[in-house]
Enzyme design. Sequence first.
Site, PDB file in Angstrom:
ATOM      1  N   ASN A   1       0.849  -1.194   0.000  1.00  0.00           N
ATOM      2  CA  ASN A   1       0.000   0.000   0.000  1.00  0.00           C
ATOM      3  C   ASN A   1       0.886   1.246   0.000  1.00  0.00           C
ATOM      4  OD1 ASN A   1       0.560   0.801   2.854  1.00  0.00           O
ATOM      5  ND2 ASN A   1      -0.340  -1.223   3.220  1.00  0.00           N
TER       6      ASN A   1
ATOM      7  N   ASP B   1      -4.035  -6.892   5.148  1.00  0.00           N
ATOM      8  CA  ASP B   1      -4.923  -7.875   5.769  1.00  0.00           C
ATOM      9  C   ASP B   1      -4.775  -9.253   5.119  1.00  0.00           C
ATOM     10  OD1 ASP B   1      -6.163  -6.362   7.775  1.00  0.00           O
ATOM     11  OD2 ASP B   1      -7.371  -5.321   6.256  1.00  0.00           O
TER      12      ASP B   1
END
Length: 404
Positions: A208, A277
């Site tokens: 990210n 995640d």
Amino acid sequence: MLKERKIVLGVTGGIAVYKAAELVRELVRRGSKVRVVMTESACKFVTPLTFETLSGNPVYTDLFWTPGSFEIGHISLGEFAELILIAPATANIIGKAAAGLADDLLTTVLLATHAPVLLCPAMNTKMYTNPVVQENIAKLVSRGQTVMQPGYGELACRAEGQGRLARLVDIVEEVESILTTKDLLGEHILITAGPTQEPFDPVRFISNYSSGKMGYALALMARRRGAVVTLVSGPTALPVPWGCEFVPVQTAVEMRDAVMTRLEKVTAVIKAAAVADYRPAVREPGKIKKKDGAMTIDLERNPDIISEIALQKGNRILVGFSMESERLVEHARLKLMEKGMDFIVANDVTEPGAGFRGDTNRVRILHREGEEETLPLMNKIDVAGIILDRVKKLRESRRGRDGS
Ligand code: PMT
């Protein structure tokens, strides 16, 4: 935090004098009032004009200079200083300071001040490791002065070794630290920062946009305020913060292991990292070759690190972050309660100036008991300061409650 702080920079004669010019520039950029004192040999490397121009003030070189009709130069500089910084510090100034000699302006200022003193040695390795120099450094440290370790690398004499002036970013950080009130003494804060990278072959990964800036700001501020800091960081382009235990990791699993093995010794955890995640279910040993048609990567869940910490929380303070793109407060409050945090710092990545990459953030702090604070757009350093204020407040209220 250096705004309006009064610093006397002593410049002594070594080739690293040219780096001191950049140091003045950075201190002035941060708002400090810098007065420069140069020794005679420093003036042989760079002229006072350079420092005059950069500091915006006259440069002092002469012991017998008198600033005003009733003022005495070295006394007024000693009283002006909130900090005396000597960079570069030669073996000569270290020896004179250790012996208490006062035969030029800088050494007399050193004797005529109650301000803290920070020395940044720079010299040839053989000189630096000479037992006399080491004894002198030990003397200065035993009197409460701070002596930074010089860096390792190529020296002006072409030899390689320890003796380079410490990195300017670290010197400035040490100045910040010395001038900051130590109100977090006794805390050992573990901070996570940056992204995790989840590889699916040797050359590619899922990640990210986290730059690590929010977490590194927390680490710097916590250390300045006297906490012991462990920074567990995913890959970032930021310099390793000075004075912290630094633990680099790549994946969420590595971050979980690094955090859980250190949990026992820490008193608070702040999880600013953007943890993936999910991770690819398979990590191919060789580079995946391009084929016709679409490609699918199966993902599996990563451990939820903060939930694991909550199970062993004890008296630790646990702070999480929440990064949302919609219904910020609702989602953040859910995470706060489900993941067992004491408070959560919520940021909305769709808001200008907030979240990933930039130097600013706009956050809300949601407390477990229901209180909610909305902070304006601020520098990440200032946001970090407020988060640490809340950690301190929580600690004080627990102490009051426990009667300790
Ligand atoms: O690094 P910067 O560029 O400065 O950007 C800052 C930031 C946007 C990354 C930071 O402000 C931030 O919001 N960090 C948390 C991002 C995130 O992962 O939020 P989340 O809502 O997905 O996770 C909630 C909390 O659980 C976080 O504290 C996270 O660290 C933690 N978590 C998440 C997943 C996981 N597997 N384990 C975790 O511990």
